[in-house]
Enzyme design. Structure first.
Site, PDB file in Angstrom:
ATOM      1  N   GLU A  49       4.711   1.283  -4.098  1.00 22.07           N
ATOM      2  CA  GLU A  49       4.062   2.603  -4.054  1.00 22.07           C
ATOM      3  C   GLU A  49       4.870   3.644  -4.817  1.00 22.07           C
ATOM      4  O   GLU A  49       4.321   4.483  -5.536  1.00 22.07           O
ATOM      5  CB  GLU A  49       3.894   3.064  -2.604  1.00 22.07           C
ATOM      6  CG  GLU A  49       2.845   2.302  -1.835  1.00 22.07           C
ATOM      7  CD  GLU A  49       2.822   2.729  -0.381  1.00 22.07           C
ATOM      8  OE1 GLU A  49       1.901   3.455  -0.005  1.00 22.07           O
ATOM      9  OE2 GLU A  49       3.744   2.354   0.377  1.00 22.07           O
ATOM     10  N   LYS A  87       3.770  -1.350  11.796  1.00 22.00           N
ATOM     11  CA  LYS A  87       3.599  -1.254  10.340  1.00 22.00           C
ATOM     12  C   LYS A  87       4.777  -1.730   9.516  1.00 22.00           C
ATOM     13  O   LYS A  87       5.926  -1.603   9.885  1.00 22.00           O
ATOM     14  CB  LYS A  87       3.274   0.189   9.949  1.00 22.00           C
ATOM     15  CG  LYS A  87       1.893   0.578  10.391  1.00 22.00           C
ATOM     16  CD  LYS A  87       1.384   1.723   9.593  1.00 22.00           C
ATOM     17  CE  LYS A  87       0.987   1.286   8.208  1.00 22.00           C
ATOM     18  NZ  LYS A  87       0.570   2.421   7.420  1.00 22.00           N
ATOM     19  N   HIS A 115     -13.873  -6.579 -11.918  1.00 22.54           N
ATOM     20  CA  HIS A 115     -14.490  -5.511 -11.094  1.00 22.54           C
ATOM     21  C   HIS A 115     -13.980  -5.547  -9.658  1.00 22.54           C
ATOM     22  O   HIS A 115     -14.677  -5.116  -8.749  1.00 22.54           O
ATOM     23  CB  HIS A 115     -16.019  -5.611 -11.085  1.00 22.54           C
ATOM     24  CG  HIS A 115     -16.619  -5.809 -12.433  1.00 22.54           C
ATOM     25  ND1 HIS A 115     -17.030  -4.774 -13.246  1.00 22.54           N
ATOM     26  CD2 HIS A 115     -16.864  -6.940 -13.139  1.00 22.54           C
ATOM     27  CE1 HIS A 115     -17.505  -5.255 -14.379  1.00 22.54           C
ATOM     28  NE2 HIS A 115     -17.413  -6.575 -14.350  1.00 22.54           N
TER      29      HIS A 115
END
Ligand code: ARG
Length: 462
Positions: A291, A284, A157
């Protein structure tokens, strides 16, 4: 208006826009080498059976090899006037060898021809993809071997559940890829069937030898029914389904790597060679590789859906709709290959696991709670009773801002007299993992065995 290759039945030329609409040369040029190989086998079969002379057959073979050479050298670039790759090759052949070239299409149709080409292409591609999967499996194995005793939180979970060996986590992906590899092998059996000689739909009046041309092409079997042979695309759908499952697996790993690289997890850092920057935020480092893999999964699923819908409701036998199978297939193959390659590079050299952060993560929570319950259960306390006791102590510890390892022995013994000083060793993360030695579990001994067995499995069948 362009003049077509078809019969004299046609009086006027095709509308230019319809020429473009109808043509597949823009994409089926991908099949050219397979088309040439298929035609060579067909020509040899025509010679062997006496349908054409041996001399004519060898002229055809030579001409076809010349076209292959021209194509490889970039000298043969057929345009839209050729309609498709099959017409393009046949036309060039006649230019090269004269009238003998016009005999090549005896006893076959573009329908069995395109089916043959597509299967030859896919057989080749499947084997290439299998080799790429093997390469990826080896990278996972090497990474696993280096990280047997590196611990990482295991989740259910997406909540921390029990600590595990990082190697065990990586080996889960090894297993998925192993199924993928086997599944492709299974698909291959049904790609490996020759439709050549099924003709347009009904077979042919010539005394062909389908088994001979199939054997020359390395096919394991021939289609038993000519209608089925020219209209079956099950193999393309099966392949795309197998490819979709590969993408599911790559995408799950891609998602995990993306999460792990987020600051909130910080389990891995991405090396510069596999990360990208932002055009505006200088701090970043983005996980573009995983992705993109996650993103490209959608198009492969789309192709599977596209092919299923393409086939449903098609009356027997060949219909032009079938020309639409190619782009789906080619794009699936291309996507799978680049994604497996990119993930292999990412895992081989693009990631750095952060041992300190991982250590912290497995030491700072209650993921050893099951082990306290197991400890009591091993001393004869019924598991459910032990489970309830531990639930209680977790609750009081959270309130007190403590972890289980911070409880004193009197506190443990107050909870249950069965606790002894060995409870501390039993709940240390390293021991928690080491103790899960059931078959298939994360215990170090088991993981080492798994790595050895996995290596043997991939060494065995290449
Ligand atoms: N370009 C066609 C295809 O890919 C070749 C077969 C054409 N057959 C026909 N009967 N028009 O399906």
């Amino acid at each position: 208006m362009t003049k077509q290759t078809w019969s004299q039945r046609f009086e006027t030329a095709l509308h230019p826009a319809i020429t473009l609409f109808n043509a597949s040369i823009g994409f089926d040029i991908e099949l050219i080498e397979y088309d040439i190989t298929g035609s060579i086998a067909h020509a040899k079969m025509l010679g062997k059976t006496g349908i054409i002379s041996i001399a004519e057959a060898s002229t055809l073979v030579q001409g076809l090899e010349q076209i292959r050479q021209e194509y490889r050298e970039g000298k043969f670039q057929p345009g839209v006037e050729a309609e498709d790759v099959h017409f393009a090759v046949e036309k060039r052949l006649t230019e090269l060898v004269g009238d003998a070239g016009k005999k090549l299409h005896t006893a076959r149709s573009r329908n069995d021809q395109v089916g043959t080409d597509t299967r030859l292409y896919l057989k080749d591609q499947i084997q290439q993809i299998q080799a790429l999967l093997r390469g990826f499996q080896q990278v996972l194995l090497d990474l696993a071997a280096a990280n047997v005793e590196t611990l990482i939180p295991g989740y259910t979970h997406l909540q921390r559940a029990q600590p595990i060996s990082l190697a065990h986590h990586l080996l889960a992906y090894f297993e998925m890829l192993q199924r993928d590899w086997e599944r492709l092998g299974d698909v291959l059996k049904r790609v490996d069937i020759s439709p050549l000689g099924c003709g347009a739909l009904a077979g042919t009046t010539f005394p062909i030898d389908r088994h001979y041309s199939a054997e020359l092409l390395g096919f394991g079997d021939v289609y038993r029914n000519s209608l089925d042979g020219v209209s079956d695309r099950d193999f393309a759908i099966e392949f795309t389904a197998a490819a979709s499952l590969i993408m599911v697996h790559l995408s799950r790993l891609a998602e995990e790597v993306t999460l792990w690289s987020a600051q909130e997890f910080s389990f891995v850092t991405l090396k510069d060679s596999c990360a990208t920057g932002s055009s505006i935020m200088p701090q970043k480092k983005n996980p573009d590789v995983p992705e993109l893999v996650r993103g490209k999964t959608g198009r492969v699923f789309g192709h599977l859906q596209g092919l299923l819908v393409l086939m449903k409701g098609l009356p027997l036998a060949y219909n032009k709709d079938l020309q639409e199978d190619k782009e789906a297939l080619f794009d699936t193959v291309k996507t799978i290959k680049v994604c497996v390659e990119a993930m292999t590079i990412l895992l081989a050299e693009g990631l750095e696991f952060q041992p300190e952060r991982l250590h912290e993560a497995v030491n700072e929570d209650f993921s050893n709670a099951t082990d306290v319950a197991d400890y009591l259960a091993a001393k004869g306390v019924p598991f459910r009773e032990a489970y309830n006791l531990v639930g209680k102590v977790v609750k009081t510890s959270i309130t007190a801002g403590k972890l289980l390892k911070d409880l004193t022995l009197p506190e443990w013994q107050e909870l249950h007299p069965a606790f002894e000083s060995d409870i501390y060793a039993a709940i240390a993360p390293q021991q928690v993992v080491a103790a899960r030695n059931s078959y298939g579990g994360t215990g170090f001994v088991r993981v080492r065995e798994s790595i050895t067995a996995a290596q043997e499995r991939i060494n065995q069948v290449i």
